[in-house]
Scaffold this motif. Structure first.
Motif, PDB file in Angstrom:
ATOM      1  N   UNK A 193       0.826  -1.226   0.000  1.00 35.41           N
ATOM      2  CA  UNK A 193       0.000   0.000   0.000  1.00 35.41           C
ATOM      3  C   UNK A 193       0.850   1.262   0.000  1.00 35.41           C
ATOM      4  N   UNK A 194       2.123   1.150  -0.231  1.00 34.44           N
ATOM      5  CA  UNK A 194       3.130   2.221  -0.288  1.00 34.44           C
ATOM      6  C   UNK A 194       3.264   3.038   1.008  1.00 34.44           C
ATOM      7  N   UNK A 195       2.641   2.581   2.088  1.00 35.13           N
ATOM      8  CA  UNK A 195       2.784   3.252   3.379  1.00 35.13           C
ATOM      9  C   UNK A 195       3.379   2.321   4.424  1.00 35.13           C
ATOM     10  N   UNK A 196       2.861   1.106   4.487  1.00 36.67           N
ATOM     11  CA  UNK A 196       3.234   0.180   5.552  1.00 36.67           C
ATOM     12  C   UNK A 196       4.318  -0.783   5.084  1.00 36.67           C
ATOM     13  N   UNK A 197       5.359  -0.892   5.917  1.00 34.99           N
ATOM     14  CA  UNK A 197       6.485  -1.756   5.561  1.00 34.99           C
ATOM     15  C   UNK A 197       7.312  -1.985   6.818  1.00 34.99           C
ATOM     16  N   UNK A 198       8.209  -2.951   6.753  1.00 32.97           N
ATOM     17  CA  UNK A 198       9.170  -3.145   7.836  1.00 32.97           C
ATOM     18  C   UNK A 198      10.484  -3.606   7.226  1.00 32.97           C
ATOM     19  N   UNK A 199      11.571  -2.937   7.604  1.00 37.44           N
ATOM     20  CA  UNK A 199      12.904  -3.330   7.163  1.00 37.44           C
ATOM     21  C   UNK A 199      13.649  -3.952   8.339  1.00 37.44           C
ATOM     22  N   UNK A 200      14.153  -5.157   8.161  1.00 34.78           N
ATOM     23  CA  UNK A 200      14.991  -5.748   9.197  1.00 34.78           C
ATOM     24  C   UNK A 200      16.291  -4.943   9.274  1.00 34.78           C
ATOM     25  N   UNK A 201      16.717  -4.581  10.484  1.00 35.88           N
ATOM     26  CA  UNK A 201      17.924  -3.760  10.618  1.00 35.88           C
ATOM     27  C   UNK A 201      19.114  -4.370   9.871  1.00 35.88           C
ATOM     28  N   UNK A 202      19.855  -3.496   9.181  1.00 41.00           N
ATOM     29  CA  UNK A 202      21.005  -3.950   8.396  1.00 41.00           C
ATOM     30  C   UNK A 202      20.699  -4.130   6.928  1.00 41.00           C
TER      31      UNK A 202
END
Length: 246
Positions: A193-202
């Motif tokens: 949805x171009x708003x919600x996301x999560x990036x794993x650190x690194x």
């Protein structure tokens, strides 16, 4: 491997094997239990060679982009980078209702999320087994696994990192000999949805090679997320400098 974080995998477990094809994908997988991801339910998935499990459409892109993606593709990236299984390694997957496996998954997730006891009724297990990188002149391989699971109410994704030896393919400006440099692998979740996301650190830094030592549930090399209504668990927020204004 003994003591491995990985749940059992391979043809002897009834796994399908992806074709030997650079930037290839699995066939379309008709999910026997629809999977809810960021509030939307999906009936089909693809296990893509380049370290991505996508919903509705395959993903052949080999150099990762930062999340959130602007083009509305919902997917989870266990380790999005330029895998070349022609040069080495295999990608396996299966849907399963095997009672012994589901009991193990249920026990693990209930341990990490004790307030929400969980009894898995279905899982999709995808494993990248000692996969090589595009343009490789080395014997390096990455072994990691993603597990999608549900009790039909709660939906979880578990990412298991067993052995990570490279971060970057040669077409992503990586070094053909070391598999490092350039645009390194990305791990995380893109809602579409171009708003919600999560990036794993690194992610997309050289530090991603150390993902076998990091965790959000105190098990090095394992990350677990509830994804029906995506929740980040157990990751300490980055410390702000004293001179930052919010």
């Amino acid at each position: 491997p003994t003591g491995s974080l990985l749940y059992p995998y391979g043809p002897h477990q009834g796994d399908e094997t992806n074709p030997k094809l650079d930037d290839g994908t699995s066939e379309e997988i008709a999910l026997s239990v629809p999977f809810t991801f960021y509030g939307k339910s999906y009936q089909t998935a693809f296990v893509n060679n380049n370290g991505v499990i996508s919903f509705d459409k395959p993903v052949r892109q080999y150099t990762p982009d930062p999340f959130p993606l602007v083009d509305g593709r919902p997917f989870v990236a266990p380790y999005w980078a330029d895998v070349d299984n022609v040069l080495g390694g295999d990608i396996f997957y299966r849907q399963t209702t095997d009672p012994a496996l589901l009991a193990g998954i249920s026990q693990d997730i209930t341990q990490y999320f004790p307030k929400s006891p969980f009894t898995a009724t279905w899982a999709l297990v995808a494993t990248w087994d000692h996969v090589a990188y595009y343009g490789s002149t080395s014997q390096k391989g990455n072994t990691f696994q993603a597990v999608l699971t549900t009790d039909s109410k709660m939906f979880y994704i578990m990412l298991n990192y067993w052995d990570i030896q490279w971060t970057t393919g040669a077409a992503s400006d990586g070094d053909a000999e070391t598999g490092l440099g350039g645009t390194p692998a990305h791990a995380g979740f893109n809602s579409g949805d171009d708003t919600n996301f999560y990036n794993i650190p690194g992610s997309q830094t050289h530090a991603i090679i150390n993902i076998t030592t990091t965790s959000n549930i105190k098990v090095p090399g394992r990350w677990v997320f509830r994804v029906d209504k995506f929740q980040v668990t157990g990751v300490d927020p980055p410390q702000l400098n004293n001179d930052c204004w919010l």
